[in-house]
Scaffold this active site. Structure first.
Site, PDB file in Angstrom:
ATOM      1  CB  CYS A 298      19.551   5.398  -3.437  1.00 49.11           C
ATOM      2  SG  CYS A 298      20.834   4.124  -3.505  1.00 49.11           S
TER       3      CYS A 298
ATOM      4  CB  CYS B  21      22.595   3.016  -0.777  1.00 51.23           C
ATOM      5  SG  CYS B  21      22.845   3.727  -2.410  1.00 51.23           S
TER       6      CYS B  21
ATOM      7  CG  ASP C 201     -18.034   3.460  21.477  1.00 48.20           C
ATOM      8  OD1 ASP C 201     -19.042   2.811  21.786  1.00 48.20           O
ATOM      9  OD2 ASP C 201     -17.375   4.139  22.285  1.00 48.20           O
TER      10      ASP C 201
END
Length: 701
Positions: A15, A18, A394
């Site tokens: 997780c 963790c 551009d």
């Protein structure tokens, strides 16, 4: 002396919290000055001199394994992991315990012993980390669950406590599965390039690990084989499937001197390729590195969730304490009932789903975009892209092909078209300008050998043209402005060609015109449909910024349906226009990543064309279109918007289900069963919802 910085891969994260705990543990190690965990990519960056053994000790609470960054890890299947065995044993004991309860009652000593065993086996890692957090006054989801489960045991709710342990283990497994699935996009990129290649050494072909191949060596790639290293074709011709790098679905023809990339598939002919980059510098390696770094970049929504969770968890603990204490202490309610309700509040308040709601979406989206040829360099850019309202382009190399071609040759004053092209080529052969290249190419096709003619007294007039002596006579080649300065009257057709979006190059002598050449940078076939699709997506304004002359720019802008055209702009003037547009709305600037770098950097989002093999594009832009294909832009915007929508949905799901469950406290209906199912349900919802981003496809493919 600078400190040592090393990167490692980490196996076993369950997780996000963790990962945060592991990062803090590593920072506390002696000789470590800093550490950063990338949960999305399962990587650890450490500043300091530390051994892998010490790093694994810091991750012992999760049984984490640490490997050098170059090692390609194969994640163990879930059923081979230690947590799976613990969860299965806990589940079996839970079933046996409930069977005994139904037969002998809740007070049966054997059933209680079995429930206790199920709690210890299934929740060993949970309790170990939860108690350590509690001792350090660090409040996260494991702290909440530990208190709730121990509390359930203390009030005699052994069966429900064991059930909560088992279901929490299932919830964590869902979280691991979702992140592993999200990371799979990057893992599949790592597997694209072969680990060995066939090279020619001492006249013999030998198979060599890619780490041992040097720049300049010749690599042999047979039909049907993947190319292992970046390089250029030295011998042979073939078609190469570049979908893995650029997202192009159609194979590209490759011949002498053409660039090829590691991880692409040689489909037809035998190729001999000169290696131009070491394995760690190849385009695919750079993409993987940038995508992994992008996954570590916190999106604004993720930063919000992290801040919210920091205060949310202590708040839930206070609410649970209030629920457990206030009714019995002040209103004479039953202590056992309300302590039980308080424990249920702790369980339902567990922020698992909330914490995973954003990372699973961001990691999935960035991985998916990379596989479709769009490199997004962070969660912040992924979110920002969806809110863009103005896009500035551009012209050269972006909306156009960037390769000028001769379209018209017109002679005057009794000269022939051949005369015009011949004189033009004689003078232009000494110029490196792209327009000169176009004229030389046209001359070559017409059979004119310009290199054989000597030009004396050659001079270049900056920004205007060139002059020189051919067979002792002076000739001039240049722009209409140059010839006006020579007092030569220009025919009206010159202005007509400019209105068609063409650049006109005149050829003449001191006092009269020989003729003129129309040169055009061809519009990309995808550009008109791109502008139309962007407007369909709700982009309110499209702008073209170019250094080309205003008439040419206006003609191309009109053909493409561009809302606003600005011509004859220098780089700093492009930059100023982007700044002005930013004051009115969020702006994305699309360019080639080299001469547009200032404007790209200033825009809210800088988007570079042609990221494949172009280091400048990969480095300067926030988003790179790897296949040099503007049609990827609408896909990227759609993906961004879909990601934002899913993140908002996930946060709403995660908090909404918890609010509904907490409302059950009022009539006293909240149970540990409902609490854990609400938490697990929210985790499952946000996981599956986040993984929907894998289904967002590029419609042009």
């Amino acid at each position: 002396m600078s400190e040592i910085e090393r990167t490692y891969r980490v196996q076993g994260f369950t997780c996000a919290n963790c990962a945060g705990t592991f990062e803090n543990n590593v920072k506390e190690l002696p000789d470590v000055s800093d550490a950063k965990v990338n949960f999305g990519a399962s990587k650890l960056k450490v500043v300091g001199d530390v051994s892998i053994e010490d790093l694994e000790k810091a991750g012992a609470f999760e049984n984490l394994k640490v490997y050098p960054a170059k090692e390609q890890l194969k994640e163990k299947p879930f059923w081979k992991q230690q947590q799976f065995a613990q969860t299965v044993i806990s589940g079996l004991l839970l079933i046996i315990g409930w069977v005994l309860v139904f037969q002998r009652g809740e007070s049966d000593v054997v059933a209680i012993g079995i429930f206790a065993s199920a709690m210890v086996i299934g929740g060993y890692n949970l309790f170990w980390q939860g108690l350590e957090n509690l001792a350090k006054l660090r409040f996260d989801m494991k702290t909440l669950m530990t208190i709730a489960i121990i509390g359930a045991a203390l009030i005699g709710e052994w069966g429900e406590g064991a059930t909560v342990v088992f279901l929490f283990a299932i919830s964590e497994a869902l979280e691991r599965f979702s992140m592993d699935k999200a990371r799979q996009s990057i893992r599949s990129l790592m597997d694209l390039a072969p680990r060995t290649a066939t090279v020619i050494r001492n006249g013999q072909t030998v198979d060599v690990p890619v780490d041992e191949i040097n720049i300049g060596e010749i690599m042999v790639v047979k039909p049907g084989q993947k190319i292992a290293m970046d390089g250029t074709v030295e011998r042979g011709a073939s078609t190469v499937n570049q979908a893995a790098i650029t997202g192009e679905s159609i194979p590209v023809s490759k011949g002498l001197a053409d660039e090829v990339f590691a991880g692409t598939l040689n489909e037809e002919g035998l190729l001999e390729i000169k290696v131009t980059k070491r394995v760690e510098d190849t385009t695919i390696a750079k993409i993987i590195e940038l995508v992994e770094e992008a996954q570590a970049e916190r999106a604004p929504s993720q930063a919000f969730v992290d801040r919210f969770a920091k205060y949310y968890t202590p708040f839930i603990m206070l609410v649970a304490l209030g629920v457990a204490v206030v009714p019995p202490a002040f209103f004479g309610a039953d202590w056992s009932t309300w302590v039980y309700q308080g424990l249920a509040v702790l369980v339902v308040g567990c922020p698992c789903a909330l914490v995973i709601s954003t990372p699973v979406s961001i990691v999935t989206a960035i991985g998916n975009s990379a596989r479709n040829g769009v490199l997004i360099k962070g969660g912040v850019y992924l979110e920002e892209l969806g809110s863009i309202k103005t896009i500035a382009f551009d012209k050269t190399g972006t909306l156009t092909k960037g390769v000028p071609e001769v379209t018209d040759i017109i002679s005057v004053n009794d000269y022939t078209d051949q005369d015009v092209l011949t004189i033009g080529a004689y003078l232009e052969k000494s110029s490196a300008h792209p327009l000169a290249t176009a004229i030389m190419k046209a001359a070559s096709l017409a059979g004119i050998e310009a290199t054989e003619q000597t030009v004396a007294d050659f001079r270049s007039v900056t920004g205007k043209g060139i002059t020189g002596l051919v067979n002792g006579e002076p000739y001039f080649v240049g722009s209409p402005l140059y010839f006006e300065e020579l007092n030569i009257v220009l025919p009206p057709q010159v202005h007509s060609l400019q209105q068609q979006g063409k650049t006109v190059i005149l050829v003449g002598k001191q006092d009269h015109l020989i003729g003129y050449i129309g040169v055009s940078d061809q519009i990309r076939t995808s550009s008109p449909s791109l502008v139309r699709r962007l407007k369909e997506l709700g982009i309110t304004k499209t702008v073209m910024l170019t250094g080309d002359n205003k008439e040419t720019a206006q003609a191309i802008g009109k053909e493409l349906g561009i809302d606003e055209v600005r011509g004859q702009l220098l780089p700093h003037e492009k930059l100023n226009w982007v700044k002005q547009m930013k004051e009115r709305s969020k702006v994305a600037m699309v360019g080639d990543g080299v001469n547009d770098a200032p404007a790209l950097a200033t825009a809210n989002i800088g988007i570079a064309m042609g990221g494949a093999g172009t280091d400048a594009a990969l480095e300067t832009a926030d988003v790179a279109l790897m296949g040099d294909d503007l049609r990827k832009l609408p896909y990227a915007i759609r993906l961004s918007r879909k990601t934002l929508t899913i993140i908002k949905q996930n946060i709403a799901f995660a908090l909404g289900l918890k609010v509904l469950a907490l409302l059950l406290v009022i009539p006293g209906w909240l149970t540990l069963w409902i609490a854990i199912f609400a938490d697990m349900g929210a985790t499952l919802l946000v996981t599956l919802n986040g993984l929907r981003l894998l289904r967002v496809k590029d419609k042009e493919k």
